[in-house]
Design an enzyme around this catalytic site. Structure first.
Site, PDB file in Angstrom:
ATOM      1  CD  GLU A  40      -2.771   1.295   2.400  1.00  0.00           C
ATOM      2  OE1 GLU A  40      -2.746   0.426   3.283  1.00  0.00           O
ATOM      3  OE2 GLU A  40      -3.527   2.294   2.417  1.00  0.00           O
ATOM      4  NE  ARG A 267       4.333  -7.809  11.083  1.00  0.00           N
ATOM      5  CZ  ARG A 267       3.982  -6.854  10.214  1.00  0.00           C
ATOM      6  NH1 ARG A 267       3.030  -7.057   9.350  1.00  0.00           N
ATOM      7  NH2 ARG A 267       4.594  -5.683  10.227  1.00  0.00           N
ATOM      8  CE  LYS A 277       3.167   0.165   4.675  1.00  0.00           C
ATOM      9  NZ  LYS A 277       2.547  -0.047   3.374  1.00  0.00           N
TER      10      LYS A 277
HETATM   11  P1  ATP Z   1       2.766  -1.950   7.708  1.00  0.00           P
HETATM   12  O1  ATP Z   1       2.133  -2.528   8.916  1.00  0.00           O
HETATM   13  O2  ATP Z   1       4.196  -1.612   7.876  1.00  0.00           O
HETATM   14  O3  ATP Z   1       1.982  -0.837   7.092  1.00  0.00           O
HETATM   15  P2  ATP Z   1       1.577  -3.607   5.812  1.00  0.00           P
HETATM   16  O4  ATP Z   1       1.471  -5.062   5.878  1.00  0.00           O
HETATM   17  O5  ATP Z   1       0.343  -2.830   6.045  1.00  0.00           O
HETATM   18  O6  ATP Z   1       2.765  -3.154   6.709  1.00  0.00           O
HETATM   19  P3  ATP Z   1       1.725  -3.414   3.009  1.00  0.00           P
HETATM   20  O7  ATP Z   1       2.156  -2.272   2.203  1.00  0.00           O
HETATM   21  O8  ATP Z   1       0.312  -3.809   2.973  1.00  0.00           O
HETATM   22  O9  ATP Z   1       2.175  -3.101   4.474  1.00  0.00           O
HETATM   23  O10 ATP Z   1       2.663  -4.663   2.739  1.00  0.00           O
HETATM   24  C1  ATP Z   1       2.974  -5.192   1.469  1.00  0.00           C
HETATM   25  C2  ATP Z   1       3.373  -6.622   1.641  1.00  0.00           C
HETATM   26  O11 ATP Z   1       4.483  -6.722   2.525  1.00  0.00           O
HETATM   27  C3  ATP Z   1       2.248  -7.428   2.244  1.00  0.00           C
HETATM   28  O12 ATP Z   1       2.131  -8.632   1.519  1.00  0.00           O
HETATM   29  C4  ATP Z   1       2.684  -7.673   3.645  1.00  0.00           C
HETATM   30  O13 ATP Z   1       2.186  -8.877   4.134  1.00  0.00           O
HETATM   31  C5  ATP Z   1       4.207  -7.668   3.534  1.00  0.00           C
HETATM   32  N1  ATP Z   1       4.820  -7.258   4.793  1.00  0.00           N
HETATM   33  C6  ATP Z   1       4.585  -6.139   5.495  1.00  0.00           C
HETATM   34  N2  ATP Z   1       5.289  -6.128   6.640  1.00  0.00           N
HETATM   35  C7  ATP Z   1       5.995  -7.279   6.669  1.00  0.00           C
HETATM   36  C8  ATP Z   1       6.916  -7.866   7.601  1.00  0.00           C
HETATM   37  N3  ATP Z   1       7.244  -7.268   8.733  1.00  0.00           N
HETATM   38  N4  ATP Z   1       7.446  -9.067   7.285  1.00  0.00           N
HETATM   39  C9  ATP Z   1       7.134  -9.672   6.137  1.00  0.00           C
HETATM   40  N5  ATP Z   1       6.284  -9.188   5.226  1.00  0.00           N
HETATM   41  C10 ATP Z   1       5.710  -8.002   5.476  1.00  0.00           C
HETATM   42 MG    MG Z   2      -1.358  -3.189   4.806  1.00  0.00          MG
END
Ligand code: ATP
Ligand code: MG
Length: 556
Positions: A40, A267, A277
């Site tokens: 995102e 994760r 983020k």
């Molecule tokens: P954040 O909580 O930092 O906003 P998010 O999961 O909302 O992380 P996205 O932009 O939706 O962020 O993530 C893109 C991809 O990266 C998704 O498939 C998510 O599962 C993966 N991802 C995010 N954080 C991690 C992590 N700590 N370890 C492994 N994969 C991750």
């Molecule tokens: Mg997300």
């Protein structure tokens, strides 16, 4: 951690997902592999995303498949093109290539709208007018079933008309939404008539003001996967329950088969860092750090500015592996990867961070000495070092008195200057406060590249820089940003900020570093690995960031 040397090949280790893919290929369920990385664009990517990138792009490489970069851009309020651009840059910098052009979930808004209509026509979606608070009440809890909304049994015609009104901007935000009609008593809360569309009067970074209704993640993601013909849709474990909804949506719409399938892995949690983020954005907004790419940030751009290489991050992701177990990885595991890479590949150089002057009283004209760029890689070449009557050494490398453990320069004793001669400290000069300002020495001209002829043993070696021909430099010495292993658990983030996470020093580097390129790593001998800062550093203003120390540092 393992002691294997850094492997700069991209190589995905076998894991439970590659086993599933192997089976799917063997059984003929799929005859190709198509993955996607779906960030995102609401912030910069962090080290956790690197794990997902390496997994998704790595699998595509391994199986001669494809991997899309898809922006999951369904929440215009928090998203921005700045983030879109940084994400593309980070993925490329990590060394991966997406298939074709980057995709946007927003590219599919028309199709998504069509599938919503299809669900309404099938009696599987309805427009609800409960207030957000009422919806929460009606949803029930983990132990208590929810109850049906009074709007749940509207006719198809009524729902079509109301959904149209939503789309035309005739409902205020929060006054109406489209919900799937599934089961308010489901043990899985995501299945209790989840919201598919909500009203939001916000401009979108890709679609502008075309829409005032936006689809929810759960509705968008599965359909985007199916439209792109993704075979294996890999995400993190918090989406495990959502898989039921993922499958429900796809099974109930007329979209091309075979359908993609979602798989979840754990994760990455990294000791002493935040991988959210939202929380990282707060550090940026509150100016606790110098932007998203502050070298203390666990963002890909921060690690890059700090001096991490793409190979070191890929290797880190390879070593941590992919499982379904929740765990926290020690920070030292990340540092080991960059240290191994730089030990192998970084040119050596000399920098004096806390300078004190040395005058070699029996030395005459300047001499140019030759030093190898790497102690065991002659192919990396040599450089010239001006050796002059006045030099700088580090304050910590001289003592007036010391015991035998101290293998540096001591008054009345000898030490070797790296790549140069043996010198002997004869006397010191101090200022009014008693601080040593100059160390007067003599040198032995017979000791360039060889031991003293009469068998005197000189054990210590220290680094130095000419005081006459050098480049002044700023050193930014970074330490952990937080004082605790789990900053995410802190009530107030400012309580756990390490006040010494950045210490700035001014000293000198050897003249060959005038041409240092941003982000190129050097080993400053006996000091650590450094790189020229890509934001504030240039030929006229040498600013070096500490990437990592020479030895493993203490954990929390
Ligand atoms: P954040 O909580 O930092 O906003 P998010 O999961 O909302 O992380 P996205 O932009 O939706 O962020 O993530 C893109 C991809 O990266 C998704 O498939 C998510 O599962 C993966 N991802 C995010 N954080 C991690 C992590 N700590 N370890 C492994 N994969 C991750
Ligand atoms: Mg997300």
């Amino acid at each position: 951690m393992t002691t294997e040397t850094l492997n700069t090949e991209t190589e995905t280790r076998a894991n439970f997902i590659t086993h599933i893919i192997d089976e799917d290929l063997a059984s003929g369920k799929h005859n190709n592999v198509y993955t996607r990385f779906p960030p995102e664009p609401n912030g910069y990517l962090h080290i956790g995303h690197a794990k997902s990138i390496c997994l998704n792009f790595g699998i595509a490489q391994e199986y001669n498949g494809k991997c899309n970069l898809r922006f999951d851009d369904t929440n215009p309020v928090k998203e921005d093109v700045e983030y879109v651009d940084s994400i593309k840059q980070d993925v490329e910098w990590l060394g991966f290539k997406w298939e074709g052009e980057p995709r946007y979930a927003s590219d599919y808004f028309d199709q998504l709208y069509g599938y919503a209509i299809e669900l309404i026509n099938k009696g599987l979606a309805y427009v609800d007018e409960l207030s957000p608070e009422e919806m929460r009440e009606y949803r029930g809890t983990l132990t208590e079933a929810g109850k049906n909304s009074p709007y749940r049994d509207r006719s198809v015609e009524e729902n079509l008309a109301l959904f149209e009104k939503m789309k035309n901007g005739e409902f205020a935000e929060g006054k109406a939404c489209l919900r799937a009609k599934i089961d308010m008593a489901s043990p899985f809360i995501v299945m209790r008539d989840p919201v598919l569309y909500r009203v939001k009067f916000a401009s979108h970074h890709q679609t502008g003001d075309k829409w005032c209704i936006y689809p929810m993640y759960d509705f968008t993601h599965c359909i985007s996967d199916a439209i792109e013909r993704i075979t294996h849709s890999i995400c993190t474990l918090e989406f495990q329950d959502n898989r039921r909804l993922y499958d429900w949506v796809l099974e109930n719409i007329s979209i091309e088969r075979p359908l993609p399938h979602q798989y979840e892995f754990s994760r990455l949690n990294l000791e002493g860092t935040l991988t959210s983020k939202r929380k990282l954005l707060k550090l940026v907004e509150d100016k606790i750090v110098d932007g998203w790419n502050d070298p203390r940030m666990p963002t890909i751009s921060g690690l890059r500015r700090r001096g991490y290489t793409p190979a070191s991050l890929r290797e880190f992701c390879r070593r941590i592996g992919v499982t379904k177990q929740d765990n926290v990885v020690e920070y030292s595991a990340l540092e080991a990867c960059i240290r191994e890479d730089l030990n192998e590949n970084a040119p050596r150089a000399m920098a004096v961070i806390n300078p004190v002057k040395v005058v070699i009283e029996n030395f005459g004209e300047k001499e140019m000495l030759t030093a190898p760029n790497h102690p065991n890689r002659p192919e990396l070449g040599e450089r010239q070092l001006p050796f002059t009557r006045e030099l700088y050494i580090d304050e910590a490398d001289f003592r007036e008195e010391a015991n035998k453990q101290y293998k540096r320069l001591v008054l009345g004793k000898e030490v070797r200057l790296r790549n140069a001669y043996v010198i002997k400290a004869e006397r010191v000069e101090k200022d009014a406060s008693g601080k040593i300002t100059t160390i007067f020495c003599t040198y032995d001209p017979e000791t360039l590249g060889k031991n003293p002829a009469d068998g005197r043993k000189v054990k210590g070696v220290i680094h130095w820089v000419s005081a006459e021909e050098n480049k002044p430099a700023e050193f930014r010495i970074y330490d952990r940003l937080f004082t605790v292993a789990n900053p995410g658990a802190a009530e107030e983030i400012t309580d756990v900020i390490n006040p010494n996470s950045l210490v700035i020093k001014h000293g000198f580097v050897e003249p060959s570093l005038a041409n240092a390129k941003a982000e190129q790593g050097y080993q400053f001998e006996r000091e650590g690995y450094y790189c020229l800062d890509s934001k504030d550093g240039n030929a006229n203003n040498l600013v070096f960031n500490l990437t990592v120390g020479l030895k493993e540092s203490v954990a929390f």
